[in-house]
Structure formats: structure tokens, C-alpha cells
Scaffold this active site. Structure first.
Site, PDB file in Angstrom:
ATOM      1  N   ARG A 221       0.842  -1.189   0.000  1.00 46.69           N
ATOM      2  CA  ARG A 221       0.000   0.000   0.000  1.00 46.69           C
ATOM      3  C   ARG A 221       0.882   1.245   0.000  1.00 46.69           C
ATOM      4  O   ARG A 221       1.960   1.261   0.609  1.00 46.69           O
ATOM      5  CB  ARG A 221      -0.912   0.038   1.234  1.00 46.69           C
ATOM      6  CG  ARG A 221      -2.079  -0.940   1.198  1.00 46.69           C
ATOM      7  CD  ARG A 221      -3.122  -0.580   0.141  1.00 46.69           C
ATOM      8  NE  ARG A 221      -4.258  -1.492   0.138  1.00 46.69           N
ATOM      9  CZ  ARG A 221      -4.410  -2.535  -0.695  1.00 46.69           C
ATOM     10  NH1 ARG A 221      -3.483  -2.805  -1.605  1.00 46.69           N
ATOM     11  NH2 ARG A 221      -5.480  -3.294  -0.634  1.00 46.69           N
ATOM     12  N   HIS A 269      -0.781   0.083  -9.824  1.00 50.34           N
ATOM     13  CA  HIS A 269      -1.458  -0.845  -8.890  1.00 50.34           C
ATOM     14  C   HIS A 269      -1.955  -2.083  -9.658  1.00 50.34           C
ATOM     15  O   HIS A 269      -3.159  -2.367  -9.689  1.00 50.34           O
ATOM     16  CB  HIS A 269      -2.628  -0.142  -8.175  1.00 50.34           C
ATOM     17  CG  HIS A 269      -3.054  -0.864  -6.920  1.00 50.34           C
ATOM     18  ND1 HIS A 269      -3.465  -0.217  -5.786  1.00 50.34           N
ATOM     19  CD2 HIS A 269      -3.129  -2.192  -6.636  1.00 50.34           C
ATOM     20  CE1 HIS A 269      -3.788  -1.108  -4.853  1.00 50.34           C
ATOM     21  NE2 HIS A 269      -3.578  -2.315  -5.354  1.00 50.34           N
TER      22      HIS A 269
HETATM   23  P1  NAP Z   1      -1.712 -11.693   4.745  1.00 50.30           P
HETATM   24  O1  NAP Z   1      -1.880 -13.092   4.289  1.00 50.30           O
HETATM   25  O2  NAP Z   1      -2.678 -11.135   5.727  1.00 50.30           O
HETATM   26  O3  NAP Z   1      -0.224 -11.577   5.329  1.00 50.30           O
HETATM   27  C1  NAP Z   1       0.222 -10.458   6.019  1.00 50.30           C
HETATM   28  C2  NAP Z   1       1.619 -10.718   6.584  1.00 50.30           C
HETATM   29  O4  NAP Z   1       2.101  -9.504   7.169  1.00 50.30           O
HETATM   30  C3  NAP Z   1       1.639 -11.787   7.693  1.00 50.30           C
HETATM   31  O5  NAP Z   1       2.781 -12.593   7.562  1.00 50.30           O
HETATM   32  C4  NAP Z   1       1.731 -10.948   8.966  1.00 50.30           C
HETATM   33  O6  NAP Z   1       2.385 -11.583  10.043  1.00 50.30           O
HETATM   34  C5  NAP Z   1       2.572  -9.781   8.485  1.00 50.30           C
HETATM   35  N1  NAP Z   1       2.377  -8.616   9.367  1.00 50.30           N
HETATM   36  C6  NAP Z   1       1.229  -7.950   9.636  1.00 50.30           C
HETATM   37  N2  NAP Z   1       1.454  -6.947  10.509  1.00 50.30           N
HETATM   38  C7  NAP Z   1       2.765  -7.003  10.820  1.00 50.30           C
HETATM   39  C8  NAP Z   1       3.610  -6.257  11.672  1.00 50.30           C
HETATM   40  N3  NAP Z   1       3.138  -5.240  12.409  1.00 50.30           N
HETATM   41  N4  NAP Z   1       4.907  -6.591  11.737  1.00 50.30           N
HETATM   42  C9  NAP Z   1       5.402  -7.631  11.022  1.00 50.30           C
HETATM   43  N5  NAP Z   1       4.655  -8.385  10.177  1.00 50.30           N
HETATM   44  C10 NAP Z   1       3.360  -8.075  10.083  1.00 50.30           C
HETATM   45  O7  NAP Z   1      -1.723 -10.691   3.511  1.00 50.30           O
HETATM   46  P2  NAP Z   1      -1.440 -11.023   1.954  1.00 50.30           P
HETATM   47  O8  NAP Z   1      -2.569 -11.719   1.338  1.00 50.30           O
HETATM   48  O9  NAP Z   1      -0.097 -11.655   1.853  1.00 50.30           O
HETATM   49  O10 NAP Z   1      -1.405  -9.544   1.347  1.00 50.30           O
HETATM   50  C11 NAP Z   1      -0.533  -8.552   1.835  1.00 50.30           C
HETATM   51  C12 NAP Z   1      -0.928  -7.177   1.314  1.00 50.30           C
HETATM   52  O11 NAP Z   1      -0.625  -7.066  -0.079  1.00 50.30           O
HETATM   53  C13 NAP Z   1      -2.418  -6.860   1.369  1.00 50.30           C
HETATM   54  O12 NAP Z   1      -2.822  -6.460   2.658  1.00 50.30           O
HETATM   55  C14 NAP Z   1      -2.547  -5.734   0.355  1.00 50.30           C
HETATM   56  O13 NAP Z   1      -2.375  -4.483   0.968  1.00 50.30           O
HETATM   57  C15 NAP Z   1      -1.383  -5.980  -0.607  1.00 50.30           C
HETATM   58  N6  NAP Z   1      -1.836  -6.350  -1.966  1.00 50.30           N
HETATM   59  C16 NAP Z   1      -1.456  -5.569  -3.001  1.00 50.30           C
HETATM   60  C17 NAP Z   1      -1.842  -5.903  -4.300  1.00 50.30           C
HETATM   61  C18 NAP Z   1      -1.403  -5.096  -5.476  1.00 50.30           C
HETATM   62  O14 NAP Z   1      -1.870  -5.332  -6.594  1.00 50.30           O
HETATM   63  N7  NAP Z   1      -0.489  -4.170  -5.318  1.00 50.30           N
HETATM   64  C19 NAP Z   1      -2.620  -7.053  -4.515  1.00 50.30           C
HETATM   65  C20 NAP Z   1      -2.987  -7.817  -3.417  1.00 50.30           C
HETATM   66  C21 NAP Z   1      -2.589  -7.455  -2.145  1.00 50.30           C
HETATM   67  P3  NAP Z   1       1.756 -12.875  10.771  1.00 50.30           P
HETATM   68  O15 NAP Z   1       1.801 -13.965   9.722  1.00 50.30           O
HETATM   69  O16 NAP Z   1       2.644 -13.145  11.892  1.00 50.30           O
HETATM   70  O17 NAP Z   1       0.344 -12.496  11.126  1.00 50.30           O
HETATM   71  C1  GLV Z   2      -5.204  -5.170  -4.048  1.00 54.68           C
HETATM   72  O1  GLV Z   2      -4.528  -4.237  -3.815  1.00 54.68           O
HETATM   73  C2  GLV Z   2      -5.716  -6.070  -3.056  1.00 54.68           C
HETATM   74  O2  GLV Z   2      -5.616  -5.768  -1.863  1.00 54.68           O
HETATM   75  O3  GLV Z   2      -6.247  -7.123  -3.447  1.00 54.68           O
END
Ligand code: NAP
Ligand code: GLV
Length: 306
Positions: A221, A269
Site C-alpha cells: 500500500r 497498482h
Molecule cells: P496476509 O496473508 O494477511 O499476510 C500479512 C503478513 O504480514 C503476515 O505474515 C503478517 O504476520 C505480516 N504482518 C502484519 N502486521 C505485521 C507487523 N506489524 N509486523 C510484522 N509483520 C506483520 O496478507 P497477503 O494476502 O499476503 O497480502 C498482503 C498485502 O498485499 C495486502 O494487505 C494488500 O495491501 C497488498 N496487496 C497488493 C496488491 C497489489 O496489486 N499491489 C494485490 C494484493 C494485495 P503474521 O503472519 O505473523 O500475522
Molecule cells: C489489491 O490491492 C488487493 O488488496 O487485493
């Protein structure tokens, strides 16, 4: 069963058609103010009015992985909030991050500039060991990205909130191990959710801790990054470049320095797009499971904010 769809910045009719086909018998309509109470909602960045008018929702299904725009709102307390759980996103994210990490490591921009100028020239191969990659966030997307980078034999480290074990990845956890994680990282990939704890985490102190000649790939983000701090570290030469897919304001406003900075690549994005068919199939499966009282994956912990 009634399903309401309230998705901003989204072409809604194909979602309605897809959900109707995937859940025969369900009444699926786009939300309008004053619409009747639904059982489940499919949403992307809905307005507060929508949630205020739908107080008895059982499930709220976000059509993205990140729920930062949703959890900021007042949500019905009993509703289960569910994020997209991969649904074809992690392979896209792995492609995107590996592409830019390899472009940087192999100096492919430099080669392309040379050949465009008609120059047949070689650069000395750089040792992969000098390009450790650190992935912030070892969730659904971060783990897939870390393992894809490890398959290219980069030294890979990862940082998460709770301790983890991921094959081929040196894992760090919590604020106490953050500096150790950063100081051994040259290419930093951000895949954290946006929460009160992570907003602004990519600031001067964090980015200065990277190895000299560092490189940032921010695919999470825009509000994770302090724009001015990145620009200062690029201009000082501590960082060699950055790939930014997400921004504090999207679309990135005309005239923002990122557009024209020679060390910054801007993408709109697009690193991991929501794939409609996969997402509809996943949401339909989960709605059926919820209705049958079965457990589902991807339930958001409202206290943690992701
Ligand atoms: P997720 O499965 O919820 O994983 C989040 C990870 O971040 C977990 O390993 C979590 O730790 C860690 N985390 C959270 N808070 C933390 C902190 N304070 N300190 C250290 N580690 C922390 O999320 P995801 O599905 O991988 O997606 C991640 C992010 O990618 C989304 O939230 C979104 O903003 C972004 N995204 C972007 C796009 C794009 O097109 N640019 C697309 C999709 C997603 P724990 O495992 O220990 O809980
Ligand atoms: C895109 O940014 C998502 O959070 O899926």
C-alpha cells in the site's frame, strides 16, 4: 438467500452474473440506497452508508486481499469479514516481484539502454550473494513471493509479526528482529497489510538500514511509504532504485516526483489483480460453507486489522 454487491471502481454486472451462476437460487443484486437487508455482501471499498443500511449481514466478502479500506469503517459486529485468499493473486505477485528483482540484479535496464544505442557491451556478472532479498510480510502473498525468489537462488529472508518457518527462507519476527532483518537485506519487498502498526514503516530509518545500493519494491500500500524519505535516499545514492506499484493517492497525481525520477519505476497498482472467475468461485464456496456452519479460510481478525 440474498446477496448484495457494493464495489466501487469495479465493473459490477459481470460480478452479478457470475455470482448468480455460481450460487443458483440466490437473489444477487447491486446495492442501492434503501435496498432490502441481505444475508451476505460482496464489496470493495463500500461507503459507510452501505454498512449502516445492512446491519444484519452474516458475511462481508472483500474482492481483494487488503482490507484496510474496509476495516476503517463501522462494521456490523456479528458479520464475518473475509478477504480474498490468493484466488490467483500470489502467482501474479511472484511474477511481478521476481521480474523487477531480476531486472535490477542482472542490470537489464543498462543492457537495454546500451543495445538501443547500438552498443554491444558486457558488464561483469554480479554475485547473487551480494543481493539478499528481504520480504516484509510472510502471509499468503509474501510466502509465495519469498519461495519464488528462493527458486532463483537469491538469499531470501522474511519478516512477519509472529515467528514462522518457510523452507528456503531465513525468517525474522517482531519489532525486536526488524533491524537484523533489514541490515542483511539489499532488495526490500513490502507485502505487509496496511494497519496502524505498519503505516509509514518504509521511512528514512528503515530504508537507511538496507545495505548500500539497496532497492525497494513496494507492492502493498502507498501509505506504507514516506515518499520524501525514499526520494532523499535515492538522491543520496544509498538506494539504487525503486519499483512502486501503490501510492498514497491513486492514480498517482500528475507532477508527483515519482513520475519523472530516473531511479523510480511506476506501475499502476497492477502487480496482483483480482481475477473475477477465481474470486467468484472462492466467494461462492465460502458463502455455502458459512451457511452450513463450516469453517472457512481468510477470515479477517478485526483486532489485528488484517
Ligand atoms: P496476509 O496473508 O494477511 O499476510 C500479512 C503478513 O504480514 C503476515 O505474515 C503478517 O504476520 C505480516 N504482518 C502484519 N502486521 C505485521 C507487523 N506489524 N509486523 C510484522 N509483520 C506483520 O496478507 P497477503 O494476502 O499476503 O497480502 C498482503 C498485502 O498485499 C495486502 O494487505 C494488500 O495491501 C497488498 N496487496 C497488493 C496488491 C497489489 O496489486 N499491489 C494485490 C494484493 C494485495 P503474521 O503472519 O505473523 O500475522
Ligand atoms: C489489491 O490491492 C488487493 O488488496 O487485493
Amino acid at each position: 438467500m440474498r446477496i448484495t454487491v457494493c464495489c466501487t471502481d469495479t465493473k459490477v454486472p459481470p460480478w452479478l452474473e457470475g455470482l448468480r451462476a455460481a450460487i443458483p437460487g440466490a437473489e444477487v443484486e447491486e446495492w442501492r440506497p434503501g435496498a432490502p437487508q441481505a444475508d451476505h455482501a460482496v464489496v470493495w471499498a463500500p461507503p459507510q452508508q452501505f454498512l449502516d443500511e445492512q446491519p444484519r449481514l452474516k458475511g462481508i466478502f472483500n474482492i481483494g486481499a487488503g482490507v484496510d479500506a474496509l476495516v476503517k469503517l463501522r462494521l456490523p459486529p456479528q458479520a464475518v469479514v473475509v478477504r480474498l485468499d490468493d484466488a490467483g493473486m500470489s502467482v501474479q505477485m511472484a511474477e511481478f516481484v521476481c521480474h523487477y528483482a531480476i531486472r535490477f540484479f542482472r542490470e537489464l535496464d543498462g543492457y537495454e539502454a546500451d543495445t538501443a544505442a547500438g552498443k554491444w557491451s558486457f558488464r561483469r556478472p554480479r554475485p547473487r550473494a551480494d543481493f539478499p532479498v528481504g520480504v516484509m510480510g510472510l502471509g499468503v502473498l509474501g510466502q509465495r513471493v519469498a519461495q519464488a525468489l528462493a527458486a532463483f537462488e537469491f538469499p531470501v529472508r522474511g519478516w512477519s509479526r509472529g515467528a514462522k518457518e518457510v523452507a528456503g527462507v531465513e525468517c525474522f519476527a517482531g519489532t525486536e528482529q526488524f533491524d537484523a532483518f533489514l541490515s542483511g537485506t539489499r532488495i526490500l519487498v513490502n507485502l505487509l497489510p496496511l494497519t496502524a502498526d505498519t503505516e509509514g514503516i518504509l521511512e528514512r530509518r528503515t530504508l537507511s538500514r538496507l545495505q548500500p545500493g539497496g532497492f525497494l519494491i513496494n507492492v502493498a500500500r502507498g501509505a506504507h511509504l514516506v515518499d520524501a524519505d525514499l526520494l532523499a535516499l535515492l538522491d543520496s545514492g544509498h538506494l539504487a532504485g525503486a519499483v512502486l506499484d501503490v501510492f498514497r493517492e491513486e492514480p498517482l497525481p500528475a507532477g508527483h516526483p515519482f513520475w519523472s525520477h530516473p531511479k523510480v519505476v511506476v506501475t499502476p497498482h497492477t502487480s496482483a489483480r483480482t481475477l473475477r472467475d477465481e474470486s467468484i468461485a472462492q466467494i461462492a464456496r465460502k458463502i455455502r460453507a458459512l451457511e452450513e456452519g463450516k469453517p472457512i479460510a481468510g477470515v479477517v481478525d478485526r483486532h489485528k486489522g488484517y
